[in-house]
Design a protein around this motif. Structure first.
Motif, PDB file in Angstrom:
ATOM      1  N   ILE A 170       0.833  -1.194   0.000  1.00 39.15           N
ATOM      2  CA  ILE A 170       0.000   0.000   0.000  1.00 39.15           C
ATOM      3  C   ILE A 170       0.870   1.247   0.000  1.00 39.15           C
ATOM      4  O   ILE A 170       1.884   1.323   0.697  1.00 39.15           O
ATOM      5  CB  ILE A 170      -0.927   0.013   1.230  1.00 39.15           C
ATOM      6  CG1 ILE A 170      -1.723  -1.294   1.288  1.00 39.15           C
ATOM      7  CG2 ILE A 170      -1.864   1.211   1.195  1.00 39.15           C
ATOM      8  CD1 ILE A 170      -2.573  -1.543   0.094  1.00 39.15           C
ATOM      9  N   CYS A 171       0.435   2.253  -0.778  1.00 38.44           N
ATOM     10  CA  CYS A 171       1.114   3.545  -0.812  1.00 38.44           C
ATOM     11  C   CYS A 171       0.068   4.652  -0.835  1.00 38.44           C
ATOM     12  O   CYS A 171      -1.112   4.406  -1.124  1.00 38.44           O
ATOM     13  CB  CYS A 171       1.991   3.675  -2.065  1.00 38.44           C
ATOM     14  SG  CYS A 171       3.471   2.659  -2.037  1.00 38.44           S
ATOM     15  N   PHE A 172       0.495   5.853  -0.534  1.00 41.44           N
ATOM     16  CA  PHE A 172      -0.342   7.029  -0.769  1.00 41.44           C
ATOM     17  C   PHE A 172       0.567   8.209  -1.052  1.00 41.44           C
ATOM     18  O   PHE A 172       1.754   8.200  -0.731  1.00 41.44           O
ATOM     19  CB  PHE A 172      -1.271   7.299   0.429  1.00 41.44           C
ATOM     20  CG  PHE A 172      -0.617   8.064   1.542  1.00 41.44           C
ATOM     21  CD1 PHE A 172      -0.691   9.453   1.602  1.00 41.44           C
ATOM     22  CD2 PHE A 172       0.076   7.393   2.537  1.00 41.44           C
ATOM     23  CE1 PHE A 172      -0.078  10.143   2.628  1.00 41.44           C
ATOM     24  CE2 PHE A 172       0.677   8.083   3.560  1.00 41.44           C
ATOM     25  CZ  PHE A 172       0.599   9.469   3.601  1.00 41.44           C
ATOM     26  N   ARG A 173      -0.009   9.202  -1.690  1.00 44.15           N
ATOM     27  CA  ARG A 173       0.735  10.403  -2.065  1.00 44.15           C
ATOM     28  C   ARG A 173       0.089  11.600  -1.387  1.00 44.15           C
ATOM     29  O   ARG A 173      -1.106  11.833  -1.523  1.00 44.15           O
ATOM     30  CB  ARG A 173       0.727  10.561  -3.576  1.00 44.15           C
ATOM     31  CG  ARG A 173       1.456  11.800  -4.088  1.00 44.15           C
ATOM     32  CD  ARG A 173       1.539  11.783  -5.594  1.00 44.15           C
ATOM     33  NE  ARG A 173       2.319  10.632  -6.044  1.00 44.15           N
ATOM     34  CZ  ARG A 173       2.378  10.221  -7.317  1.00 44.15           C
ATOM     35  NH1 ARG A 173       1.706  10.859  -8.240  1.00 44.15           N
ATOM     36  NH2 ARG A 173       3.093   9.169  -7.632  1.00 44.15           N
ATOM     37  N   ASN A 174       0.879  12.350  -0.611  1.00 40.00           N
ATOM     38  CA  ASN A 174       0.309  13.510   0.064  1.00 40.00           C
ATOM     39  C   ASN A 174       0.210  14.700  -0.890  1.00 40.00           C
ATOM     40  O   ASN A 174       0.586  14.605  -2.067  1.00 40.00           O
ATOM     41  CB  ASN A 174       1.101  13.855   1.335  1.00 40.00           C
ATOM     42  CG  ASN A 174       2.519  14.317   1.032  1.00 40.00           C
ATOM     43  OD1 ASN A 174       2.860  14.633  -0.103  1.00 40.00           O
ATOM     44  ND2 ASN A 174       3.360  14.360   2.057  1.00 40.00           N
ATOM     45  N   HIS A 175      -0.286  15.817  -0.369  1.00 36.96           N
ATOM     46  CA  HIS A 175      -0.536  16.964  -1.245  1.00 36.96           C
ATOM     47  C   HIS A 175       0.758  17.621  -1.737  1.00 36.96           C
ATOM     48  O   HIS A 175       0.716  18.466  -2.638  1.00 36.96           O
ATOM     49  CB  HIS A 175      -1.402  18.004  -0.525  1.00 36.96           C
ATOM     50  CG  HIS A 175      -0.687  18.730   0.578  1.00 36.96           C
ATOM     51  ND1 HIS A 175      -0.399  18.141   1.798  1.00 36.96           N
ATOM     52  CD2 HIS A 175      -0.184  19.987   0.641  1.00 36.96           C
ATOM     53  CE1 HIS A 175       0.237  19.009   2.560  1.00 36.96           C
ATOM     54  NE2 HIS A 175       0.382  20.141   1.884  1.00 36.96           N
ATOM     55  N   LEU A 176       1.906  17.212  -1.177  1.00 34.80           N
ATOM     56  CA  LEU A 176       3.196  17.709  -1.656  1.00 34.80           C
ATOM     57  C   LEU A 176       3.802  16.787  -2.708  1.00 34.80           C
ATOM     58  O   LEU A 176       4.961  16.947  -3.087  1.00 34.80           O
ATOM     59  CB  LEU A 176       4.168  17.849  -0.480  1.00 34.80           C
ATOM     60  CG  LEU A 176       3.741  18.804   0.644  1.00 34.80           C
ATOM     61  CD1 LEU A 176       4.770  18.794   1.760  1.00 34.80           C
ATOM     62  CD2 LEU A 176       3.554  20.215   0.101  1.00 34.80           C
ATOM     63  N   SER A 177       3.010  15.783  -3.154  1.00 33.76           N
ATOM     64  CA  SER A 177       3.429  14.798  -4.174  1.00 33.76           C
ATOM     65  C   SER A 177       4.545  13.897  -3.679  1.00 33.76           C
ATOM     66  O   SER A 177       5.356  13.410  -4.468  1.00 33.76           O
ATOM     67  CB  SER A 177       3.855  15.505  -5.462  1.00 33.76           C
ATOM     68  OG  SER A 177       2.769  16.208  -6.017  1.00 33.76           O
ATOM     69  N   LEU A 178       4.608  13.682  -2.367  1.00 36.10           N
ATOM     70  CA  LEU A 178       5.569  12.742  -1.787  1.00 36.10           C
ATOM     71  C   LEU A 178       4.885  11.400  -1.574  1.00 36.10           C
ATOM     72  O   LEU A 178       3.808  11.338  -0.980  1.00 36.10           O
ATOM     73  CB  LEU A 178       6.104  13.278  -0.455  1.00 36.10           C
ATOM     74  CG  LEU A 178       6.883  14.595  -0.526  1.00 36.10           C
ATOM     75  CD1 LEU A 178       7.251  15.047   0.881  1.00 36.10           C
ATOM     76  CD2 LEU A 178       8.124  14.460  -1.378  1.00 36.10           C
ATOM     77  N   ASP A 179       5.499  10.327  -2.061  1.00 37.56           N
ATOM     78  CA  ASP A 179       4.930   8.993  -1.927  1.00 37.56           C
ATOM     79  C   ASP A 179       5.443   8.324  -0.659  1.00 37.56           C
ATOM     80  O   ASP A 179       6.627   8.397  -0.345  1.00 37.56           O
ATOM     81  CB  ASP A 179       5.278   8.124  -3.137  1.00 37.56           C
ATOM     82  CG  ASP A 179       4.512   8.547  -4.385  1.00 37.56           C
ATOM     83  OD1 ASP A 179       3.517   9.283  -4.228  1.00 37.56           O
ATOM     84  OD2 ASP A 179       4.907   8.157  -5.489  1.00 37.56           O
ATOM     85  N   PHE A 180       4.538   7.646   0.045  1.00 36.09           N
ATOM     86  CA  PHE A 180       4.891   6.910   1.251  1.00 36.09           C
ATOM     87  C   PHE A 180       4.373   5.483   1.127  1.00 36.09           C
ATOM     88  O   PHE A 180       3.247   5.256   0.672  1.00 36.09           O
ATOM     89  CB  PHE A 180       4.276   7.564   2.494  1.00 36.09           C
ATOM     90  CG  PHE A 180       4.863   8.904   2.836  1.00 36.09           C
ATOM     91  CD1 PHE A 180       5.917   9.007   3.723  1.00 36.09           C
ATOM     92  CD2 PHE A 180       4.372  10.058   2.264  1.00 36.09           C
ATOM     93  CE1 PHE A 180       6.467  10.229   4.040  1.00 36.09           C
ATOM     94  CE2 PHE A 180       4.911  11.296   2.568  1.00 36.09           C
ATOM     95  CZ  PHE A 180       5.957  11.378   3.460  1.00 36.09           C
TER      96      PHE A 180
END
Length: 759
Positions: free
Chosen positions: A282-292
């Motif tokens: 699982i991943c997600f991308r925050n509003h700063l376009s950083l993937d975690f």
């Protein structure tokens, strides 16, 4: 007094009042009616009228008065009570377990809950009798009156317990307005319990703030209600910025590999009423376009048993650990230097290729590739240059094949190519030649340029093996045959190679056993002066006494080399030969002994020391020995051997190039390496005496030796014409069967005393 008794008494009261009013009205009507009609003297009529009018009027008055009172009472009750369904609401309020009460403007308690009675351990009647003034202190009651006048929305008043105890409880009365005019809702708050609850809330808040995982809570509509600092840091948003927003809007999840969106786990956990853990990547991308990269677990939040209040998501940021796991997985399946698949990944792909080829009924090729002279480059130029060469070779090999094929490095300078879907051997030959053309040639290594060639072995599925292990073995066997045949060569596997390999292995095993059992012997062959035919040198030749057969060195030296015993074997033979040489020196002090060395001898840093120790043991000097090295392997590793050869020369050893002419040595290299003798290979000597001009090459080599100023030895002289021709053209020394076969040490004395002549 209960409500039913109150109603009965009120009804009797209204009836009596109505009758009283009825008597008065009845009397008035009686006087007026009977006076006017003149019937006042009729007593019976008057009495009947009185009874009748009294009943009618009394009943009517009772209804009117009672109804009016009840109407106004009901209206007042609606103003200060529970409305149209007051009885029902009143009973519900009384049964409430919360410590609550309704208080009027003057402090009268209109209604109290069972929870308040239980909290204060006092009956409802007693609390109503006390009123609000009996529950709070005087200053608080004055504050209550002021609060009404000032019109504030809320007030908290201190409470005076009815029964003081040693561990006196502390309470607070909170007062709020209601929608009813002049009626207020009060609630009793246990300060100790509230303080404990507040501490628990603070502890929970601290715990959620301190926990290393991200925590996000949502309500029943999946709107975010809380985030801890870890979640704020990962999302790069504060809790206040996301409160009330949909979870999927703030933290959309997607699959790491496919990039496909993932269903909202918060909504899923609330629908399924159970914990939901996502095991995918699982991943997600925050509003700063950083993937975690994260690991997620969601659970529904229940209140009062089974009622859903929302959901809580706990996630762990595993970006670094997942990257590390990927790196470790890559390192486990790829070569650290070149980045190519390693043996483990090749094995897996080879197994899959076998399954696929069997299913689709096609063939594929497995190619073992080995760099020629890599060790010489690595040792002479350094490991950094060797590593750089391997990287460049990997790039060229990868560029020379299709994307569906595999290039792997399985160790050292060995590469394996898996070429899928081959039509026939002709196609495979074309591919191998293309690989050779693209990858062979010059490579620039920093300030040095080297020329690289390959030896390759090819195995085909299913012809040469139907599983991965057999194919690997077949390709490896073919590659070793290619190395034997010659450099820059490739060979296809055939069944005969297995038989040859088995015989080779048997011979290796037998040789190791023979060395352990000391079954090797030194034999000697004389080298004569070409002009005087006097023996000047004795060459030591190893022989293997195998059962009843005496095997010459030419038949087992390669096997000894591959078995890794050549150094031990040579030193063992030298140790047997040198004591005999000491005895011959007594009568022939100018005699030299020739020792054959392999490249491995020279590359062994301990060899020179061992040889000098052996000579010192018998008080011999290096000048009494000539060391012979074969030309072809010498040329392959000349750069790395220079220092060793110079060191041996400085010690006083004479150096000779054996089998001269087979390797096409550059004369300038001979000067550079400081050799003292060249031994012309027997293949060139055999041409002497044949057709016209066939002896030209041997004579050319004699001239080369003269021009270099080195000694020239002709090896393999079989007849008088060869000896005469060589001697007449200036050859310095002769060796061959014309003079003597290799003989054991017991016959050397006889040879040394013998006179030789040429017819």
């Amino acid at each position: 007094m209960n409500r039913l008794t109150q109603k009965l008494l009120l009804s009797v009261f209204f009836l009596l009042v109505g009758l009283s009013f009825g008597v008065q009205i009845s009397q008035f009507i009686e006087n007026w009616i009977f006076t006017e009609v003149g019937q006042y003297g009729n007593e019976s009529l008057i009495e009947l009228f009185n009874y009748f009018s009294l009943g009618i009027i009394g009943f009517v008055m009772a209804i009117v008065l009672g109804g009016g009172v009840i109407y106004f009472a009901r209206k007042k009750q609606q103003e200060i009570g529970f409305g149209e369904h007051g009885e029902l609401y009143y009973e519900v309020f009384r049964e409430c377990l919360t410590a609550q009460f309704l208080v009027c403007e003057n402090g009268t308690l209109y209604a109290v809950s069972q929870g308040l009675c239980k909290q204060l351990r006092t009956s409802e009647e007693k609390l109503v009798e006390l009123g609000l003034k009996g529950l709070i202190d005087e200053s608080s009651f004055e504050k209550f009156i002021r609060w009404q006048k000032e019109g504030d929305d809320f007030a908290q008043l201190s409470f005076r317990p009815l029964h003081a105890t040693q561990n006196q409880e502390e309470f607070i009365v909170s007062i709020n307005h209601t929608h009813l005019q002049g009626v207020f809702l009060g609630q009793l708050v246990d300060v100790a319990k509230q303080s404990e609850l507040q501490k628990q809330h603070e502890l929970l808040a601290i715990t959620l703030s301190s926990v290393g995982d991200g925590v996000i809570c949502t309500d029943i509509d999946n709107k975010i209600t809380f985030m801890n600092p870890v979640a704020e840091a990962v999302l790069a948003l504060l809790s206040d910025e996301v409160k009330g927003k949909a979870f999927q809007e703030i933290m959309p999840l997607f699959h790491e590999d496919s990039k496909e969106p993932i269903n909202d786990p918060m909504q899923q956990s609330m629908q399924e009423l159970q914990t939901v853990c996502l095991s995918e990547l699982i991943c997600f991308r925050n509003h700063l376009s950083l993937d975690f990269a994260i690991e997620v677990c969601c659970s529904p939040i229940f209140i009062r048993g089974d009622k859903i209040a929302g959901a809580v998501l706990v996630f762990q940021d595993v970006t670094e650990s997942r990257l590390m796991r990927k790196r470790m997985n890559h390192l486990a399946h790829h070569d650290a230097l070149t980045g190519l698949p390693n043996r483990l990944l090749l094995q897996d792909r080879l197994v899959q290729s076998c399954k696929r080829a069997k299913r689709h009924k096609h063939q594929f090729a497995l190619i073992f590739l080995d760099l020629n002279k890599f060790k010489a480059i690595n040792d002479s130029l350094g490991h950094d240059s060797g590593d750089e060469l391997l990287k460049q070779v990997a790039k060229r090999l990868t560029a020379s094949i299709r994307a569906c094929d595999t290039v792997s490095r399985i160790g050292g300078d060995e590469f394996v190519l898996l070429i899928d879907s081959m039509d026939d051997r002709k196609h495979v030959r074309h591919v191998v030649e293309k690989i050779f053309h693209a990858s062979s040639g010059d490579y620039d290594l920093r300030a040095t340029q080297v020329n690289v060639s390959f030896s390759a072995g090819v195995a085909l599925y299913p012809e040469d093996g139907e599983n991965a292990d057999i194919l690997m073995k077949s390709a490896d066997t073919a590659m070793y045959r290619a190395k034997k045949v010659g450099h820059s060569n490739y060979q296809f596997y055939c069944a005969e190679l297995d038989k040859e390999a088995e015989l080779y292995l048997e011979k290796e095993t037998a040789m190791i056993k023979a060395l352990r059992e000391k079954a090797f012997l030194p034999y000697f062959q004389p080298i004569l002066n070409a002009q005087t035919l006097v023996i000047e040198k004795i060459e030591v030749l190893a022989r293997w006494q195998h059962q009843d057969e005496l095997i010459a060195a030419e038949q087992f030296v390669d096997v000894a080399e591959s078995a890794g015993i050549n150094g031990h074997l040579s030193m063992y033979v030298f140790e047997l030969a040198i004591p005999q040489f000491v005895e011959w020196l007594k009568d022939y002090p100018h005699l030299q002994m020739c020792l054959n060395l392999s490249i491995k001898h020279l590359l062994n840093s301990m060899f020179t020391e061992q040889l000098m120790t052996l000579l010192n043991t018998y008080q011999l000097s290096p000048q009494q020995f000539e060391l012979e090295i074969a030309e072809r392997p010498l040329l392959e590793r000349a750069d790395e051997l220079k220092a060793t050869l110079n060191a041996l020369s400085d010690l006083g050893f004479s150096l000779a190039i054996d089998d001269f002419g087979l390797g096409h040595t550059n004369p300038s290299l001979l000067k550079e390496l400081h050799f003292d003798s060249i031994k012309i290979d027997p293949s060139f000597i055999n041409e002497i005496g044949g057709a016209e001009h066939q002896d030209d090459l041997a004579l050319v080599m004699i001239n080369i030796a003269k021009s270099l100023g080195v000694n020239c030895i002709a090896e393999g002289v079989e007849c008088d014409i060869q000896a005469t021709t060589l001697a007449s053209h200036g050859c310095d020394q002769l060796q061959g069967h014309l003079f003597s076969l290799p003989v054991p040490g017991t016959k050397v004395d006889e040879l040394l005393g013998q006179s030789f002549s040429i017819k």
